[in-house]
Scaffold this active site. Structure first.
Site, PDB file in Angstrom:
ATOM      1  N   ASP A   1       0.857  -1.181   0.000  1.00  0.00           N
ATOM      2  CA  ASP A   1       0.000   0.000   0.000  1.00  0.00           C
ATOM      3  C   ASP A   1       0.896   1.235   0.000  1.00  0.00           C
ATOM      4  O   ASP A   1       2.030   1.182   0.485  1.00  0.00           O
ATOM      5  CB  ASP A   1      -0.903   0.013   1.247  1.00  0.00           C
ATOM      6  CG  ASP A   1      -2.092   0.944   1.081  1.00  0.00           C
ATOM      7  OD1 ASP A   1      -3.220   0.445   0.921  1.00  0.00           O
ATOM      8  OD2 ASP A   1      -1.890   2.178   1.088  1.00  0.00           O
TER       9      ASP A   1
ATOM     10  N   ALA B   1     -20.617  -5.288  -4.093  1.00  0.00           N
ATOM     11  CA  ALA B   1     -21.164  -4.598  -2.915  1.00  0.00           C
ATOM     12  C   ALA B   1     -22.642  -4.913  -2.703  1.00  0.00           C
ATOM     13  O   ALA B   1     -23.277  -4.370  -1.807  1.00  0.00           O
ATOM     14  CB  ALA B   1     -20.995  -3.098  -3.089  1.00  0.00           C
TER      15      ALA B   1
ATOM     16  N   HIS C   1     -20.395  -6.808 -11.557  1.00  0.00           N
ATOM     17  CA  HIS C   1     -20.162  -5.692 -10.631  1.00  0.00           C
ATOM     18  C   HIS C   1     -21.149  -5.738  -9.454  1.00  0.00           C
ATOM     19  O   HIS C   1     -21.825  -4.744  -9.143  1.00  0.00           O
ATOM     20  CB  HIS C   1     -20.246  -4.340 -11.350  1.00  0.00           C
ATOM     21  CG  HIS C   1     -19.364  -3.298 -10.717  1.00  0.00           C
ATOM     22  ND1 HIS C   1     -18.592  -2.412 -11.403  1.00  0.00           N
ATOM     23  CD2 HIS C   1     -19.125  -3.029  -9.408  1.00  0.00           C
ATOM     24  CE1 HIS C   1     -17.927  -1.630 -10.573  1.00  0.00           C
ATOM     25  NE2 HIS C   1     -18.239  -1.990  -9.339  1.00  0.00           N
TER      26      HIS C   1
ATOM     27  N   GLU D   1     -18.532  -1.858 -19.088  1.00  0.00           N
ATOM     28  CA  GLU D   1     -19.660  -2.562 -18.462  1.00  0.00           C
ATOM     29  C   GLU D   1     -20.952  -2.087 -19.120  1.00  0.00           C
ATOM     30  O   GLU D   1     -21.062  -0.916 -19.452  1.00  0.00           O
ATOM     31  CB  GLU D   1     -19.685  -2.281 -16.954  1.00  0.00           C
ATOM     32  CG  GLU D   1     -18.426  -2.777 -16.257  1.00  0.00           C
ATOM     33  CD  GLU D   1     -18.418  -2.548 -14.744  1.00  0.00           C
ATOM     34  OE1 GLU D   1     -19.393  -1.953 -14.233  1.00  0.00           O
ATOM     35  OE2 GLU D   1     -17.455  -2.939 -14.088  1.00  0.00           O
TER      36      GLU D   1
ATOM     37  N   ALA E   1     -12.096  -4.660  -7.798  1.00  0.00           N
ATOM     38  CA  ALA E   1     -11.866  -3.224  -7.548  1.00  0.00           C
ATOM     39  C   ALA E   1     -12.471  -2.437  -8.706  1.00  0.00           C
ATOM     40  O   ALA E   1     -13.667  -2.127  -8.673  1.00  0.00           O
ATOM     41  CB  ALA E   1     -10.383  -2.945  -7.371  1.00  0.00           C
ATOM     42  N   ARG E   2     -11.688  -2.162  -9.726  1.00  0.00           N
ATOM     43  CA  ARG E   2     -12.179  -1.408 -10.886  1.00  0.00           C
ATOM     44  C   ARG E   2     -11.548  -1.966 -12.153  1.00  0.00           C
ATOM     45  O   ARG E   2     -10.363  -2.316 -12.176  1.00  0.00           O
ATOM     46  CB  ARG E   2     -11.825   0.080 -10.765  1.00  0.00           C
ATOM     47  CG  ARG E   2     -12.713   0.853  -9.799  1.00  0.00           C
ATOM     48  CD  ARG E   2     -14.139   1.029 -10.343  1.00  0.00           C
ATOM     49  NE  ARG E   2     -14.988   1.807  -9.470  1.00  0.00           N
ATOM     50  CZ  ARG E   2     -15.778   1.300  -8.514  1.00  0.00           C
ATOM     51  NH1 ARG E   2     -15.824  -0.004  -8.310  1.00  0.00           N
ATOM     52  NH2 ARG E   2     -16.545   2.100  -7.786  1.00  0.00           N
TER      53      ARG E   2
END
Ligand SMILES: NC(=O)c1ccc[n+]([C@@H]2O[C@H](COP(=O)([O-])OP(=O)(O)OC[C@H]3O[C@@H](n4cnc5c(N)ncnc54)[C@H](O)[C@@H]3O)[C@@H](O)[C@H]2O)c1
Length: 319
Positions: free
Chosen positions: A175, A287, A284, A265, A235-236
């Site tokens: 990180d 979440a 996706h 997408e 993530a992305r």
């Protein structure tokens, strides 16, 4: 009070607490009723002049929108990643961009661990084969003893590490600003990103999509991964050069990839990624749990109320 546009999905069915919070505070809700959690520019433009706040999903909120929304004071991302909002432009127009960090992390972390096991045991592929009447033999692998690498050690990655503690794996993480205390707590070795890439049997991406991380996973990076490593991206999509991933899967450099986010997408059935036969994909939905919708909606509703009451919101992204 204010008019709040809600473009994120499932607000009516899963976010009753947040709806009550907004209505009790005297606000009016304008609900987007489209099929996807996206609004086109034209759809947004139709209501933009009258809204004071917006709780948004994956639609693009650009300067063009802010220019025609003179009353708009707050744009709340229903989640964490605010890459679909032009935050600098919003700031110039006096619009606060807020989000709900940490509120959906558990959902993404659980999916990430699920994807790791699915790839190693081919749960999805074996199920699909059985729906074709087959009874295939497949020799899987176990997580135990493997090295799991986490690129990024933020809210989601820390929860992944916490959950993996019981699996007897070696966990590496990198990180820009590593939290050494939590790393020690969850038995994580903080190393450089290069080391995570080179030494992971299973590499999971948990960094944001920014100009710096755009196509970070390209041919050169895939060539530095362990041959036959597994990749998770919840993530992305923009973090991965999709064409390079297709090449890495075809060559076997990457054994399999589990993907929840994509450069474009929605993904089409004839997408080269799917045609490799070496990916497990979810649309996706990292979440998307009832629990995270409740947590996120309460958080963003309170943030919108705070801004419209002239208070500083707790999670203010473009401060
Ligand atoms: N699949 C989904 O539905 C879903 C849901 C929520 C979040 N996300 C995505 O998951 C990712 C992580 O979310 P989070 O909540 O853990 O975010 P976070 O902000 O808590 O953590 C991200 C971490 O990445 C680190 N980082 C940034 N650039 C880096 C780099 N180049 N190298 C190493 N580390 C770097 C940051 O310092 C930070 O600690 C984001 O991309 C977010 O958009 C996806």
């Amino acid at each position: 009070m204010g008019k709040i546009l809600v473009s994120s999905s499932h607000f009516e069915s899963l976010c009753q607490g947040a709806k009550k919070l907004l209505l009790d505070a005297g606000h009016e809700i304008i609900l987007h009723k489209g099929e996807l959690p996206y609004m086109s520019f034209d759809e947004i433009a139709a209501v933009a002049p009258e809204i004071d706040g917006a709780i948004i999903g994956l639609d693009d909120w650009t300067e063009e929108v802010f220019r025609i929304a003179p009353k708009l004071k707050v744009v709340a991302k229903f989640g964490v990643g605010t890459d679909n909002i032009d935050k600098d432009a919003a700031k110039r127009y006096g619009i606060k961009v807020i989000n709900a960090p940490g509120m959906n992390s558990n959902a993404v972390a659980e999916l990430t661990v699920g994807m790791m096991i699915d790839m190693l045991r081919e749960i999805t592929d074996l199920h699909t084969a059985m729906t074709r009447g087959e009874w295939p033999r497949f020799m899987g692998s176990e997580l135990e003893g493997r090295t799991v690498g986490l690129l990024g050690f933020g809210a989601i990655a820390r929860l992944v590490a916490k959950k993996l503690q019981g699996f007897d794996v070696t966990i590496l993480a990198s990180d820009l600003y590593p939290n050494l205390e939590l790393a020690e707590k969850y038995g994580v070795q903080i190393v450089s990103s290069d080391e995570v890439i080179a030494h992971s049997d299973i590499l999971s991406i948990h960094i944001p999509s920014t100009p710096e991380t755009y196509h970070m996973f390209n041919d050169a990076v895939f060539s530095r991964m362990k041959p036959g490593a597994y990749l998770v991206n919840a993530a992305r999509g923009a973090i991965i050069d999709t064409d390079a991933l297709v090449r890495a899967l075809q060559s076997g450099r990457v054994a399999k990839a589990a993907l929840d986010a994509f450069e474009h997408e929605p993904l089409h059935a004839d997408d080269p990624l799917l045609l490799t036969g070496k990916v497990i994909c979810t649309p996706h939905t990292g979440a998307e749990t009832k629990e995270s919708y409740h947590r996120v909606s309460m958080c963003v509703a309170q943030g919108v109320i705070d801004v419209l009451n002239g208070k500083d919101p707790m999670f203010w992204v473009n401060r």
